[in-house]
Design an enzyme around this catalytic site. Structure first.
Site, PDB file in Angstrom:
ATOM      1  CE1 TYR A 120      72.136 -46.352  42.558  1.00 55.06           C
ATOM      2  CE2 TYR A 120      70.764 -44.620  45.075  1.00 55.06           C
ATOM      3  CZ  TYR A 120      70.814 -45.869  43.301  1.00 55.06           C
ATOM      4  OH  TYR A 120      70.178 -45.077  42.888  1.00 55.06           O
ATOM      5  CG  ASN A 193      62.796 -50.800  37.667  1.00 52.84           C
ATOM      6  OD1 ASN A 193      63.607 -50.078  37.519  1.00 52.84           O
ATOM      7  ND2 ASN A 193      62.930 -52.386  37.581  1.00 52.84           N
ATOM      8  CB  SER A 220      66.729 -52.842  31.772  1.00 48.80           C
ATOM      9  OG  SER A 220      66.374 -51.427  31.456  1.00 48.80           O
ATOM     10  NE  ARG A 244      70.428 -59.596  24.894  1.00 53.47           N
ATOM     11  CZ  ARG A 244      70.240 -59.284  26.151  1.00 53.47           C
ATOM     12  NH1 ARG A 244      70.525 -59.293  26.788  1.00 53.47           N
ATOM     13  NH2 ARG A 244      70.607 -58.128  26.106  1.00 53.47           N
ATOM     14  CG  PHE A 336      64.354 -38.999  35.924  1.00 49.64           C
ATOM     15  CD1 PHE A 336      63.227 -37.673  36.275  1.00 49.64           C
ATOM     16  CD2 PHE A 336      63.925 -40.937  36.417  1.00 49.64           C
ATOM     17  CE1 PHE A 336      62.009 -38.305  37.439  1.00 49.64           C
ATOM     18  CE2 PHE A 336      63.106 -40.649  37.386  1.00 49.64           C
ATOM     19  CZ  PHE A 336      61.798 -39.397  38.111  1.00 49.64           C
ATOM     20  CB  VAL A 338      62.884 -42.794  40.691  1.00 46.00           C
ATOM     21  CG1 VAL A 338      63.516 -44.077  41.345  1.00 46.00           C
ATOM     22  CG2 VAL A 338      61.515 -42.555  40.724  1.00 46.00           C
ATOM     23  CE  LYS A 396      62.929 -55.829  38.715  1.00 43.35           C
ATOM     24  NZ  LYS A 396      64.705 -55.131  38.722  1.00 43.35           N
TER      25      LYS A 396
END
Length: 401
Positions: A120, A193, A220, A244, A336, A338, A396
């Site tokens: 990351y 998110n 997502s 899928r 972008f 956050v 999630k």
């Protein structure tokens, strides 16, 4: 205590016990009617925030939190299932400007996985506790704390505070309060998110009702939030997903959230797109969480002068911009993150508070729900980490402390 008093005491105890049982049943009925429950596997029970708050107030003391705190630590970078361990954590004293927080729930996000893997953009010093998002409840405050009180729900103001733990001691300025009348999973998944979605929909193009947005990675967490926030604003969404086996089921679920169109990646390169644009205008904004060819195709469908914002790169492929899109359509290509937005606005309490208030208003109105979630106990963290890394997952993974 004489016989009459004993009878009176027993009657009051039984009445109180029945009242508590009734409260639990009501909470269960509320959660079963919640739209999130449609996507949870059998056996998962989402307690209403009101009951959860009631249970927590009675279920712990600050002394037991300090003594029995545990968390998911990693001492080296690598595959999460290999390097993350559940270990006891010694908490520091609650200083004058500090807050003791009992963590309630914390999700596993792609950025969390990338941090553990060491890939990351920002990496904490090791050893560290995993997790950058979650919701907790204030258990104790220092003598100089003024904005927070015991019982408040709070979320981290920034990333890197380590939310995969049962409790933590943080500075007051590291936390921001949330109303406790929103669902627990909505609170736990609010700060990454939905915040990403609302900023991208607000900060790059002046979208009006009737305008269109196109996005990949539509299933997502960010994609689902984009669909719902855009629908609340009267903005059409063209949502691109990978093919899928359960495509129709996914399509139905996204449309139930407010998606205008749901299409496969392959459709972006087919004549069907001309038919689609007969029913809605070409998008002014494209949101790219994938990269590679998918991002290039999004660019091709932007209207002249439109903007593509990249916030993720799940394909791990570079974004290629066609020369014709730059010259003849004057498209803008932006990025972008956050985390950077929060840093840039760290001194702007009005901006952060206003964003969260707007999101919470949508949640209360039933216009913004948490993504489909699968709950895990902290002890089952390996199962949760493995599930979070599976492809084609729309759920999630959330750790319940």
């Amino acid at each position: 205590m004489n016989g009459a008093n004993v009878s009176c005491f027993a009657f009051k105890f039984i009445r109180l016990h029945k009242r508590e049982l009734c409260r639990v049943r009501i909470a269960g009925q509320l959660c079963r009617t919640h739209s999130q429950h449609d996507s949870l596997s059998p056996g998962h029970v989402l307690l209403s925030s009101r009951y959860m708050s009631h249970r927590i107030h009675r279920g712990y003391s600050s002394k037991s939190l300090v003594k029995d705190c545990r968390g998911l630590l990693y001492r080296n970078h690598g595959e999460p299932s290999h390097v993350v361990k559940l270990e006891p954590i010694e908490l520091p004293p609650v200083g004058a400007d500090r807050v003791l927080v009992k963590m309630l729930a914390a999700p596993i996000n792609p950025a969390d996985i990338n941090m553990i893997q060491g890939t990351y953009a920002i990496l904490p010093d090791l050893p560290t506790v995993g997790g950058n998002e979650g919701v907790g409840q204030v258990a104790e405050v220092g003598s100089q704390v003024t904005r927070l009180k015991v019982g408040d729900w709070v979320i981290p103001r920034d990333a890197g505070l380590g939310t995969w733990r049962t409790a933590t001691v943080l500075r007051e300025e590291d936390l921001i309060s949330l109303p406790s009348d929103i669902p627990l999973l909505s609170a736990a998944t609010l700060s990454v998110n939905p915040c990403t979605a609302i900023r991208m929909l607000s900060d790059f193009e002046d979208l009006k009702p009737g305008d269109s947005v196109i996005q990949n990675a539509a299933n997502s967490g960010v994609g689902q939030a984009v669909i719902q926030i855009a629908a609340a604003r009267g903005v059409h969404t063209i949502n691109v997903v990978r093919d899928r086996p359960d495509l129709q089921q996914l399509t139905d679920r996204l449309k139930a959230m407010g998606a205008t169109h749901v299409i496969k990646e392959e459709t972006l390169r087919r004549p069907e797109m001309k038919e689609l644009f007969k029913t809605c205008p070409r998008p002014r904004l494209a949101l790219n969480g994938v990269g590679g060819k998918s991002a290039t195709e999004l660019l091709r469908h932007l209207q002249t002068g439109g903007t593509m914002v990249t916030y993720g790169g799940m394909a791990k492929q570079p974004v290629t911009v066609p020369v014709s899109a730059l010259i003849f359509k004057d498209v803008k290509v932006r990025g972008f993150w956050v985390t950077q937005w929060k840093k840039d606005h760290s001194q702007d309490e009005v901006a952060a508070r206003g964003m969260l208030d707007e999101l919470c208003t949508l949640i209360r109105a039933g216009k913004l729900s948490a993504p489909a979630c699968t709950e895990h106990s902290l002890q089952d963290f390996k199962k949760a980490l493995d599930a979070a890394m599976q492809p084609y997952t729309s759920a999630k993974q959330v750790l319940i402390m």
